[in-house]
Design an enzyme around this catalytic site. Sequence first.
Site, PDB file in Angstrom:
ATOM      1  N   SER A   1       0.824  -1.203   0.000  1.00  0.00           N
ATOM      2  CA  SER A   1       0.000   0.000   0.000  1.00  0.00           C
ATOM      3  C   SER A   1       0.865   1.263   0.000  1.00  0.00           C
ATOM      4  O   SER A   1       1.676   1.423  -0.905  1.00  0.00           O
ATOM      5  CB  SER A   1      -0.951  -0.061   1.187  1.00  0.00           C
ATOM      6  OG  SER A   1      -2.133   0.608   0.887  1.00  0.00           O
TER       7      SER A   1
ATOM      8  N   TRP B   1     -10.211   0.016  -4.523  1.00  0.00           N
ATOM      9  CA  TRP B   1      -9.648   1.342  -4.199  1.00  0.00           C
ATOM     10  C   TRP B   1      -8.266   1.495  -4.854  1.00  0.00           C
ATOM     11  O   TRP B   1      -7.893   2.565  -5.315  1.00  0.00           O
ATOM     12  CB  TRP B   1      -9.568   1.431  -2.676  1.00  0.00           C
ATOM     13  CG  TRP B   1      -9.041   2.678  -2.051  1.00  0.00           C
ATOM     14  CD1 TRP B   1      -7.892   2.796  -1.322  1.00  0.00           C
ATOM     15  CD2 TRP B   1      -9.643   3.981  -2.033  1.00  0.00           C
ATOM     16  NE1 TRP B   1      -7.748   4.079  -0.859  1.00  0.00           N
ATOM     17  CE2 TRP B   1      -8.807   4.836  -1.277  1.00  0.00           C
ATOM     18  CE3 TRP B   1     -10.815   4.516  -2.585  1.00  0.00           C
ATOM     19  CZ2 TRP B   1      -9.090   6.176  -1.059  1.00  0.00           C
ATOM     20  CZ3 TRP B   1     -11.099   5.855  -2.362  1.00  0.00           C
ATOM     21  CH2 TRP B   1     -10.233   6.668  -1.612  1.00  0.00           C
TER      22      TRP B   1
ATOM     23  N   HIS C   1      -7.664  -5.933   0.838  1.00  0.00           N
ATOM     24  CA  HIS C   1      -6.434  -5.155   0.965  1.00  0.00           C
ATOM     25  C   HIS C   1      -5.582  -5.642   2.144  1.00  0.00           C
ATOM     26  O   HIS C   1      -5.956  -5.452   3.300  1.00  0.00           O
ATOM     27  CB  HIS C   1      -6.853  -3.696   1.189  1.00  0.00           C
ATOM     28  CG  HIS C   1      -5.733  -2.726   1.181  1.00  0.00           C
ATOM     29  ND1 HIS C   1      -4.985  -2.459   0.065  1.00  0.00           N
ATOM     30  CD2 HIS C   1      -5.230  -1.937   2.164  1.00  0.00           C
ATOM     31  CE1 HIS C   1      -4.085  -1.537   0.352  1.00  0.00           C
ATOM     32  NE2 HIS C   1      -4.199  -1.210   1.626  1.00  0.00           N
TER      33      HIS C   1
HETATM   34  C1  GCU Z   1      -5.284   4.777   2.233  1.00  0.00           C
HETATM   35  C2  GCU Z   1      -4.774   5.557   1.037  1.00  0.00           C
HETATM   36  C3  GCU Z   1      -4.085   4.643   0.025  1.00  0.00           C
HETATM   37  C4  GCU Z   1      -3.029   3.822   0.721  1.00  0.00           C
HETATM   38  C5  GCU Z   1      -3.636   3.085   1.893  1.00  0.00           C
HETATM   39  C6  GCU Z   1      -2.631   2.293   2.739  1.00  0.00           C
HETATM   40  O1  GCU Z   1      -6.330   3.953   1.846  1.00  0.00           O
HETATM   41  O2  GCU Z   1      -5.875   6.224   0.458  1.00  0.00           O
HETATM   42  O3  GCU Z   1      -3.510   5.396  -1.003  1.00  0.00           O
HETATM   43  O4  GCU Z   1      -2.429   2.949  -0.194  1.00  0.00           O
HETATM   44  O5  GCU Z   1      -4.245   4.015   2.771  1.00  0.00           O
HETATM   45  O6  GCU Z   1      -1.478   2.622   2.763  1.00  0.00           O
HETATM   46  O7  GCU Z   1      -3.082   1.356   3.397  1.00  0.00           O
END
Ligand code: GCU
Length: 394
Positions: free
Chosen positions: A232, A323, A374
């Site tokens: 992420s 997302w 995720h």
């Molecule tokens: C949020 C953010 C993402 C990121 C994520 C994470 O959802 O909007 O861009 O990748 O956090 O790091 O878990």
Amino acid sequence: MKTNYLFTIAVLMISFQTVVAQNYDESKVGYYQLPQILQTKNGEKVSTTEAWEKIRRPEILKLFEDNVYGQVPKDFDDIKFKVTNQDKKAMNGKATLKEVAITVTRNQKTLTINLLMFTPNKVKKPVPMFLVINHRGVKTMDVTRMNKDGFWPAEQVIEAGYGIAGFDVIDVAPDNKTDFIKGVLQLYPEQLDMDNGMAALGAWGWGASRVIDYFEKDKLVDAKKIISVGHSRGGKASLWFGAQDQRVAIAVSNESGNSGAALSRRNFGETVKIITQNIPYWFCENYKQYADNEDKLPVDQHMLLALMAPRAVYVGSAAEDLWADPKGQYIALFEAQPVFELYGVETKLPLEMPSINKQIIRPHMGFHNREGKHNMTPYDWQQFLNFANEYFNQ
Ligand code: GCU
């Protein structure tokens, strides 16, 4: 009654905003045109690796620096490594544990990064090393191994004959709007005044580079086989780190999504507007101007993946993690191919994104889209290991 009415209007307005702010409908993605990867700013075609390395690659690197992530300063006065803990019989004798304090000094200011690493005892030569830019904290990297976390599955990696290391990003730039400056940015305070100054993602990569400085001195590690891993936000940092530091052999991005592996111009899931509004301190000031204005960006994320060439890049996705736009990540990888082809690497990715749980391994490129949400899981790690085995011919 009146209050109720106003309340309903307010709720409707908020939900309308959410609806227009992001899109999950493939039919509404719309048309977009990506910047030419193999054409210089002067409009010349890039058809040799020489022209790529001398002209286009530095150009693209600078465009990302100036418009997205900010600079990564390279100068400092001193670096010291101190092994603070070592256990040659960790994991019931299967691994060697080291904890290393890496202390960097610049202009009389110091910063210490606390590195944790395990290397497999059964391998009698320097090992390839997975280095995790970890935003989930040291709790996921328990050195006693009483607490095992699938995010950093050390036993699995050791069993496969690789080393695994990590540091908590908090050591380099705490992950929040106010405190991110209370780390390495104190060594480079001038960066804070610049529109293309270093921000949190760049800072984390800077920390990872200092870890490689250490690996180059540790005989247990094959410093030519460093695999950078991030999930992420960590995945975004991993890709920018791999682009900056050519000592990285493979850059792994797990579900890095917007401003990571996913194309910004593809209107699906998170957008530049949402990310720069919610988490501005990950990026340089200049990035904000591309909110709802992606077509003006002089780069898109396929170019970031291409900066790994001719080294290797791996992109992990999760089917329910819309997302992060799994398809946008795959298209970015696909669109990065021409640079690998310049080097004669036959990546030959299929046009369609591979189906769920079907890993695709090509020379210098790999991808999977696992079922589920995720996260970074032992399943994802198995895919990274499969790819590294293939790439290094382990
Ligand atoms: C949020 C953010 C993402 C990121 C994520 C994470 O959802 O909007 O861009 O990748 O956090 O790091 O878990």
